[in-house]
Design a protein around this motif. Structure first.
Motif, PDB file in Angstrom:
ATOM      1  N   LEU A   1      58.061  23.206  30.525  1.00  0.00           N
ATOM      2  CA  LEU A   1      57.321  24.332  29.953  1.00  0.00           C
ATOM      3  C   LEU A   1      57.016  24.107  28.478  1.00  0.00           C
ATOM      4  O   LEU A   1      55.881  24.259  28.025  1.00  0.00           O
ATOM      5  CB  LEU A   1      58.121  25.619  30.135  1.00  0.00           C
ATOM      6  N   PHE A   2      58.039  23.705  27.708  1.00  0.00           N
ATOM      7  CA  PHE A   2      57.832  23.474  26.283  1.00  0.00           C
ATOM      8  C   PHE A   2      56.911  22.275  26.071  1.00  0.00           C
ATOM      9  O   PHE A   2      56.072  22.277  25.164  1.00  0.00           O
ATOM     10  CB  PHE A   2      59.171  23.252  25.586  1.00  0.00           C
ATOM     11  N   GLY A   3      57.055  21.237  26.898  1.00  0.00           N
ATOM     12  CA  GLY A   3      56.175  20.084  26.799  1.00  0.00           C
ATOM     13  C   GLY A   3      54.731  20.444  27.119  1.00  0.00           C
ATOM     14  O   GLY A   3      53.801  19.957  26.473  1.00  0.00           O
ATOM     15  N   TYR A   4      54.548  21.312  28.118  1.00  0.00           N
ATOM     16  CA  TYR A   4      53.195  21.734  28.489  1.00  0.00           C
ATOM     17  C   TYR A   4      52.545  22.536  27.368  1.00  0.00           C
ATOM     18  O   TYR A   4      51.355  22.360  27.067  1.00  0.00           O
ATOM     19  CB  TYR A   4      53.245  22.562  29.769  1.00  0.00           C
ATOM     20  N   ALA A   5      53.315  23.420  26.747  1.00  0.00           N
ATOM     21  CA  ALA A   5      52.759  24.207  25.641  1.00  0.00           C
ATOM     22  C   ALA A   5      52.331  23.290  24.499  1.00  0.00           C
ATOM     23  O   ALA A   5      51.270  23.487  23.887  1.00  0.00           O
ATOM     24  CB  ALA A   5      53.797  25.222  25.150  1.00  0.00           C
ATOM     25  N   ASP A   6      53.146  22.275  24.208  1.00  0.00           N
ATOM     26  CA  ASP A   6      52.790  21.304  23.173  1.00  0.00           C
ATOM     27  C   ASP A   6      51.541  20.520  23.558  1.00  0.00           C
ATOM     28  O   ASP A   6      50.628  20.327  22.743  1.00  0.00           O
ATOM     29  CB  ASP A   6      53.952  20.330  22.942  1.00  0.00           C
TER      30      ASP A   6
END
Length: 419
Positions: A319-324
């Motif tokens: 999730l955090f990687g996708y937002a980045d």
């Protein structure tokens, strides 16, 4: 065998939890639901970057170091030791991997050196917290400060005067080989080009996960099920987790609590060090000061979101990687499309809370959904400042929403001494 079963007696064990199979199916169902929702938003808004092959690969690149740091936190905290020092251990991994890869002209030497550097940081944290009973937070913060200053000193000592290097960076580094199945992307290209709902998105997902992947990325992905198997399916894992739940009971059954804590925290540092290797040698091919960028702390957030379990941790890191990845590749327009997805999620939350009888929460969620929908309809993009900080906003929102179902190991943070 009797010893193993006694560790989980009703008097010492945590409250009953859902069966592993049920938890796994819930995770699979949640991931599938989110992906279908993303595909729907992509189809409605016409923003291909939401699910295209480039976004999938960039998501992996951002998620791997976060996930490795989270795995490090998982191992340490399952044994009862809080590891705030993950950031410093990642810094040790970045510098050690860069120096040895450059000096020996071998990426594999860099990988080993980065892992060992992180393990040394973990060992230092274990000595402070396990042997000398130093407060876990104090020790972790000290390691972060020490690692930053020490790597600056070593960079000046070894890199000063070398062309292309200096006090804040290393010379260019050798790279790891890439693996994949490029013919899969070629076969799926017609499906990706159709733009059909879900069909095109699934084709992009499969192509992104099977094309041009670094060996380190593949190893990191395999470490997630590997950690699950070791921690939750072996006697070693049961004993280690018992040290984090009730070390007194574990000691009474003959478990060497100090030894298991040392192993867990040292392995934790090794995972964080491997995350540093990825940043220095896969993501950029050069060591730079400040390269970790707080990913050790975000890894802890992913671990907490995952409720101290590898599967949930992987979801959080993704999730955090996708937002980045989305704010890097898609800019304001792609992140703007997510307003529609969040509005739909809030509608679902409102319906669910209304059925549960939580009328106030339901009304708040419904109002939030209406506000986001109006915002989406009246604008075409988001301000650049908001797009830049969207990964941090996602971190805060996820932790706030997940806080109600968290259950940390019972003895986490306890300064335990042998009876």
């Amino acid at each position: 065998m009797s010893q193993e079963m006694t560790v989980a007696t009703p008097e010492t064990a945590p409250p009953p939890v859902r069966s592993s199979a049920r938890v796994r199916w819930r995770i699979v169902g949640l991931v599938a639901t989110v992906f279908v929702a993303l595909a729907g938003v992509r189809f409605i808004t016409g923003q291909p970057m939401l699910t295209d092959i480039g976004t999938i690969q960039t998501t992996l690149a951002f998620a791997v170091p976060i996930g490795l740091a989270g795995l490090g936190g998982l191992w340490a905290e399952r044994s009862g030791i809080i590891n705030i020092g993950l950031e410093g251990m990642m810094i040790l991994g970045t510098w050690c991997s860069a120096y040895f890869a450059w000096s020996l002209d071998s990426p594999w030497a860099g990988l080993v050196a980065g892992i060992v550097g992180g393990m040394l940081g973990g060992l230092l944290h274990a000595v402070a917290t396990v042997t000398f009973a130093v407060d876990h937070i104090v020790s972790g913060v000290a390691i972060n400060i020490l690692a930053l200053g020490a790597m600056r000193y070593l960079s000046i000592l070894f890199y000063d005067g070398i062309p292309g290097a200096g006090a804040a960076q290393s010379p260019p580094l050798p790279t790891f080989p890439r693996v994949g199945l490029p013919f899969v992307a070629d076969l799926l290209k017609p499906a990706r080009d159709t733009g059909w709902f879900l069909i095109s998105d699934l084709a992009s997902l499969i192509a992104g996960l099977t094309t041009n992947m670094s060996v380190v990325t593949l190893l990191a992905i395999l470490l997630v099920p590997g950690s699950y198997w070791v921690l939750f399916k072996t006697k070693f894992g049961l004993r280690l987790r018992s040290c984090g739940e009730n070390p007194d009971a574990a000691e009474s059954l003959g478990v060497p609590v100090y030894t298991y804590k040392y192993i867990a925290v040292t392995v934790s540092g090794g995972f964080a060090g491997m995350g540093g290797v990825f940043l220095a040698m896969v993501a950029s091919s050069i060591y730079q000061e400040g390269q970790t960028g707080g990913r050790g702390y975000i890894g802890l957030a992913a671990m907490i979101f995952g409720n101290w379990r590898p599967g949930g941790l992987a979801m959080g890191a993704s999730l955090f990687g996708y937002a980045d990845a989305l704010q890097v590749r898609g800019g304001g327009a792609a992140v703007h499309a997510l307003l529609l997805l969040i509005a739909a999620a809030l509608v679902a939350v409102a319906v669910w809370q209304w059925q549960r009888g939580a009328r106030r929460t339901s009304i708040v969620a419904a109002v939030g959904a209406v506000v986001l929908l109006v915002w989406y309809l009246l604008t075409d993009t988001l301000p650049g400042e908001l797009v830049t900080y969207s990964p941090h906003i996602a971190t805060l929102l996820v932790l706030a929403l997940a806080a109600q179902r968290l259950r940390a190991p019972a003895a986490i943070g306890r300064q335990w001494r042998r009876s």
